[in-house]
Design a protein around this motif. Structure first.
Motif, short mmCIF file in Angstrom:
data_model
loop_
_atom_site.label_atom_id
_atom_site.label_comp_id
_atom_site.label_asym_id
_atom_site.label_seq_id
_atom_site.Cartn_x
_atom_site.Cartn_y
_atom_site.Cartn_z
N THR A 1 0.87 -1.23 -0.13
CA THR A 1 -0.05 -0.07 0.03
C THR A 1 0.81 1.12 0.08
O THR A 1 0.67 2.14 -0.73
CB THR A 1 -0.90 0.11 1.32
N GLU A 2 1.94 1.04 0.82
CA GLU A 2 2.79 2.32 0.69
C GLU A 2 3.48 2.47 -0.42
O GLU A 2 3.52 3.72 -1.22
CB GLU A 2 4.04 2.03 1.98
N ALA A 3 4.08 1.75 -1.28
CA ALA A 3 4.63 1.56 -2.52
C ALA A 3 3.49 2.20 -3.54
O ALA A 3 3.96 3.19 -4.17
CB ALA A 3 5.08 0.09 -2.77
N ARG A 4 2.30 2.00 -3.59
CA ARG A 4 1.30 2.44 -4.46
C ARG A 4 1.33 3.76 -4.24
O ARG A 4 0.97 4.82 -5.02
CB ARG A 4 0.24 1.71 -4.20
N SER A 5 0.94 4.23 -2.78
CA SER A 5 0.88 5.70 -2.53
C SER A 5 2.02 6.57 -2.74
O SER A 5 1.82 7.68 -3.18
CB SER A 5 0.59 5.79 -0.82
N ALA B 1 19.56 7.54 -0.94
CA ALA B 1 18.48 8.59 -0.99
C ALA B 1 17.40 8.15 -1.65
O ALA B 1 16.07 8.61 -1.42
CB ALA B 1 18.96 9.74 -1.89
N ASP B 2 17.26 6.90 -2.44
CA ASP B 2 16.20 6.29 -3.32
C ASP B 2 15.24 5.51 -2.32
O ASP B 2 14.21 5.30 -2.36
CB ASP B 2 16.53 5.69 -4.25
N LEU B 3 15.98 5.08 -1.07
CA LEU B 3 15.30 4.12 -0.18
C LEU B 3 14.19 4.95 0.53
O LEU B 3 14.43 5.85 1.14
CB LEU B 3 16.46 3.39 0.65
N ILE B 4 12.90 4.38 0.58
CA ILE B 4 11.88 4.97 1.09
C ILE B 4 11.67 4.15 2.80
O ILE B 4 11.87 4.71 3.71
CB ILE B 4 10.49 4.70 0.42
N THR B 5 11.67 2.88 2.48
CA THR B 5 11.48 2.07 3.80
C THR B 5 12.04 0.90 3.58
O THR B 5 11.97 0.19 2.56
CB THR B 5 9.83 1.92 4.15
N ALA B 6 12.75 0.26 4.75
CA ALA B 6 13.34 -1.04 4.56
C ALA B 6 12.44 -1.70 5.72
O ALA B 6 12.48 -1.29 7.05
CB ALA B 6 14.74 -0.92 5.18
#
Length: 184
Positions: free
Chosen positions: A39-43, A99-104
């Motif tokens: 869901t996060e990736a889509r948002s 910097a491209d990383l949103i969440t691990a």
């Protein structure tokens, strides 16, 4: 002595139930986190107006920042990453920079580098089992399902996460009769 014997018997009966309870909690947490990551990736794809990818994580990588697993490394049980894919090309050494990383996301239960000690298996219908990308309009690159099962067969159910082409993500509990044949 009698009290100790009775306590030992009760403890022997209770330990398997505690094990199942712990596995069920870990499975539910893992399924909820994978659902949340999708869901996060889509948002994020919509908010950033850019391609955002969810990939399985190489938990045992020694890179300076978390990396995606290539086809030969890692499993979905070792966690996953959500990152903005600036070049739109999944090369296996993604994300290209920190910097491209949103969440691990962390691993689910116990895992091992050889994958034979993983507590859970996450089966997927992805064409390339390493990643799923969401376009800037929120649509998924393909329709896919993730099934999270416990590898030792102690639990009698699993969780199914379904991603439609529209990008809609849903979480469905499965009972033993509905499990895929590849679930242990």
């Amino acid at each position: 002595m009698v009290t100790i014997a009775i306590a030992s018997i009760l403890l022997a009966l209770a330990v398997p139930q505690f094990t199942r309870f712990g596995l069920a909690a870990a499975r539910a947490k893992g399924a909820t986190e994978l659902y949340g990551a999708l869901t996060e990736a889509r948002s994020e794809a919509v908010a950033r107006n850019a391609s955002v990818t969810l990939c399985r994580r190489d938990w045992y990588s020694s890179a300076a920042f978390p990396q995606c697993a290539t086809s030969a490394q890692g499993t979905w049980a070792q966690g996953w990453l959500v990152y903005q894919d600036a070049d739109g090309d999944f090369s296996g050494s993604e994300p290209d920079n920190a910097a491209d990383l949103i969440t691990a996301y962390e691993r689910i239960g116990s895992t091992s580098p050889t994958q034979d000690g993983d507590a859970f298996a996450i089966l997927t219908t992805l064409e390339d089992p390493t990643h799923l990308s969401f376009q800037a309009n929120g649509r998924a690159g393909q329709r896919v399902q993730f099934t999270l099962c416990e590898t030792r067969g102690l639990l009698k159910d699993a969780r199914l996460i379904d991603v439609a082409l529209s990008g809609r993500v849903s979480l469905v509990p499965l009972d033993k009769g509905a499990l895929p044949a590849s679930c242990p």
